[in-house]
Scaffold this active site. Structure first.
Site, PDB file in Angstrom:
ATOM      1  N   HIS A 179      14.866 -17.315  19.756  1.00 20.96           N
ATOM      2  CA  HIS A 179      13.582 -16.768  19.293  1.00 20.96           C
ATOM      3  C   HIS A 179      12.436 -17.322  20.153  1.00 20.96           C
ATOM      4  O   HIS A 179      11.545 -16.582  20.570  1.00 20.96           O
ATOM      5  CB  HIS A 179      13.296 -17.182  17.839  1.00 20.96           C
ATOM      6  CG  HIS A 179      14.236 -16.616  16.816  1.00 20.96           C
ATOM      7  ND1 HIS A 179      14.850 -17.385  15.862  1.00 20.96           N
ATOM      8  CD2 HIS A 179      14.641 -15.343  16.583  1.00 20.96           C
ATOM      9  CE1 HIS A 179      15.594 -16.625  15.076  1.00 20.96           C
ATOM     10  NE2 HIS A 179      15.496 -15.381  15.501  1.00 20.96           N
ATOM     11  N   LYS A 217      17.113 -11.709   0.638  1.00 29.15           N
ATOM     12  CA  LYS A 217      17.997 -12.178   1.717  1.00 29.15           C
ATOM     13  C   LYS A 217      18.472 -13.614   1.468  1.00 29.15           C
ATOM     14  O   LYS A 217      19.206 -14.156   2.278  1.00 29.15           O
ATOM     15  CB  LYS A 217      17.265 -12.100   3.065  1.00 29.15           C
ATOM     16  CG  LYS A 217      17.215 -10.695   3.660  1.00 29.15           C
ATOM     17  CD  LYS A 217      16.941 -10.743   5.165  1.00 29.15           C
ATOM     18  CE  LYS A 217      17.098  -9.380   5.811  1.00 29.15           C
ATOM     19  NZ  LYS A 217      16.865  -9.406   7.266  1.00 29.15           N
ATOM     20  N   ARG A 260      20.268  -9.076  22.026  1.00 22.72           N
ATOM     21  CA  ARG A 260      21.215 -10.055  22.564  1.00 22.72           C
ATOM     22  C   ARG A 260      22.384  -9.374  23.255  1.00 22.72           C
ATOM     23  O   ARG A 260      22.780  -9.736  24.353  1.00 22.72           O
ATOM     24  CB  ARG A 260      21.747 -10.952  21.443  1.00 22.72           C
ATOM     25  CG  ARG A 260      20.746 -11.941  20.923  1.00 22.72           C
ATOM     26  CD  ARG A 260      21.214 -12.571  19.656  1.00 22.72           C
ATOM     27  NE  ARG A 260      21.426 -11.562  18.630  1.00 22.72           N
ATOM     28  CZ  ARG A 260      21.661 -11.816  17.354  1.00 22.72           C
ATOM     29  NH1 ARG A 260      21.768 -13.057  16.940  1.00 22.72           N
ATOM     30  NH2 ARG A 260      21.816 -10.841  16.491  1.00 22.72           N
ATOM     31  N   SER A 290      20.652 -17.297  13.849  1.00 18.70           N
ATOM     32  CA  SER A 290      20.306 -18.279  12.809  1.00 18.70           C
ATOM     33  C   SER A 290      21.487 -18.477  11.862  1.00 18.70           C
ATOM     34  O   SER A 290      21.745 -19.590  11.397  1.00 18.70           O
ATOM     35  CB  SER A 290      19.086 -17.807  12.012  1.00 18.70           C
ATOM     36  OG  SER A 290      17.979 -17.676  12.852  1.00 18.70           O
TER      37      SER A 290
HETATM   38  O1  PNS Z   1      15.356 -11.352  11.939  1.00 24.92           O
HETATM   39  P1  PNS Z   1      15.768 -10.114  11.218  1.00 24.92           P
HETATM   40  O2  PNS Z   1      16.227 -10.456   9.823  1.00 24.92           O
HETATM   41  O3  PNS Z   1      16.773  -9.306  11.984  1.00 24.92           O
HETATM   42  O4  PNS Z   1      14.443  -9.202  11.065  1.00 24.92           O
HETATM   43  C1  PNS Z   1      14.500  -7.976  10.378  1.00 24.92           C
HETATM   44  C2  PNS Z   1      13.098  -7.394  10.134  1.00 24.92           C
HETATM   45  C3  PNS Z   1      12.173  -8.415   9.483  1.00 24.92           C
HETATM   46  C4  PNS Z   1      12.487  -6.966  11.440  1.00 24.92           C
HETATM   47  C5  PNS Z   1      13.281  -6.141   9.209  1.00 24.92           C
HETATM   48  O5  PNS Z   1      14.067  -6.483   8.123  1.00 24.92           O
HETATM   49  C6  PNS Z   1      11.967  -5.592   8.681  1.00 24.92           C
HETATM   50  O6  PNS Z   1      11.162  -5.057   9.425  1.00 24.92           O
HETATM   51  N1  PNS Z   1      11.735  -5.728   7.363  1.00 24.92           N
HETATM   52  C7  PNS Z   1      10.523  -5.273   6.713  1.00 24.92           C
HETATM   53  C8  PNS Z   1      10.789  -4.043   5.838  1.00 24.92           C
HETATM   54  C9  PNS Z   1      10.689  -2.751   6.634  1.00 24.92           C
HETATM   55  O7  PNS Z   1       9.696  -2.452   7.262  1.00 24.92           O
HETATM   56  N2  PNS Z   1      11.775  -1.958   6.595  1.00 24.92           N
HETATM   57  C10 PNS Z   1      11.810  -0.656   7.244  1.00 24.92           C
HETATM   58  C11 PNS Z   1      12.258  -0.744   8.680  1.00 24.92           C
HETATM   59  S1  PNS Z   1      13.736   0.129   8.862  1.00 24.92           S
END
Ligand code: PNS
Length: 161
Positions: free
Chosen positions: A17, A41, A90, A128
């Site tokens: 990150h 989560k 990645r 993570s």
């Molecule tokens: O590090 P991560 O868990 O892969 O990040 C995921 C993240 C935070 C980018 C994604 O879960 C997110 O944007 N969540 C907010 C809810 C949202 O906007 N959902 C619609 C997008 S499909």
């Protein structure tokens, strides 16, 4: 002014990150790290702890700020008047999920684009979740996290066992 949002769970922030954050900070005028506040989560760290860890490891970057967000990512992007979302890729296994996320976000907010940075090869295997698994078995996590974060993760795991 090009402003980017780099969103994620960051549970905890890894060297992968941090690499993406440092490279984004070089390309953009301003970077907002958006830490997802989503208890469904079941994160190891509270959102406040994750925000503080990110503030700690990005304190050397003048144009980076850290905020938490709940709800839709594109709403957070709009509230902050940001131009783009940045995500790290990645490996090919990330691609399908990331494409779905980016396409969905673009349908609900056509003015918001997502750009992808390929993760440094050194960290292309890193996540993570893997770090937490290794830490849970008291394995060596020092190669994956900034030293201060590795200490915090070890302490958290110890306090839970
Ligand atoms: O590090 P991560 O868990 O892969 O990040 C995921 C993240 C935070 C980018 C994604 O879960 C997110 O944007 N969540 C907010 C809810 C949202 O906007 N959902 C619609 C997008 S499909």
């Amino acid at each position: 002014m090009a402003k980017a949002v780099y969103p994620g769970s960051f549970d905890p922030v890894t060297l992968g990150h941090l690499d993406i954050i440092e490279r984004t900070a070089k390309m953009m005028d301003h970077v907002i790290i958006g830490v997802l506040n989503n208890n469904s989560k079941s994160p190891l760290f509270s959102v406040e702890e994750r925000v503080n860890m990110l503030k700690n490891v990005t304190s050397h970057l003048d144009n980076v700020e850290v905020q938490s967000f709940g709800g839709l990512l594109v709403d957070f992007v709009h509230q902050n008047h940001a131009d783009v979302i940045v995500r790290g890729l990645r490996a090919i296994t990330d691609f399908e999920y990331e494409l779905q996320l980016a396409q969905t976000n673009r349908v609900i907010a056509p003015d918001v684009d997502t750009i992808f940075l390929t993760t440094n090869l050194k960290y292309s295997y890193l996540s993570s979740s893997i770090v937490k698994e290794i830490a849970g078995y008291h394995g060596d996590i020092s190669g994956f996290l900034p030293p201060e974060i590795a200490r915090i993760v070890r302490d958290k795991i110890r306090s839970r066992q």
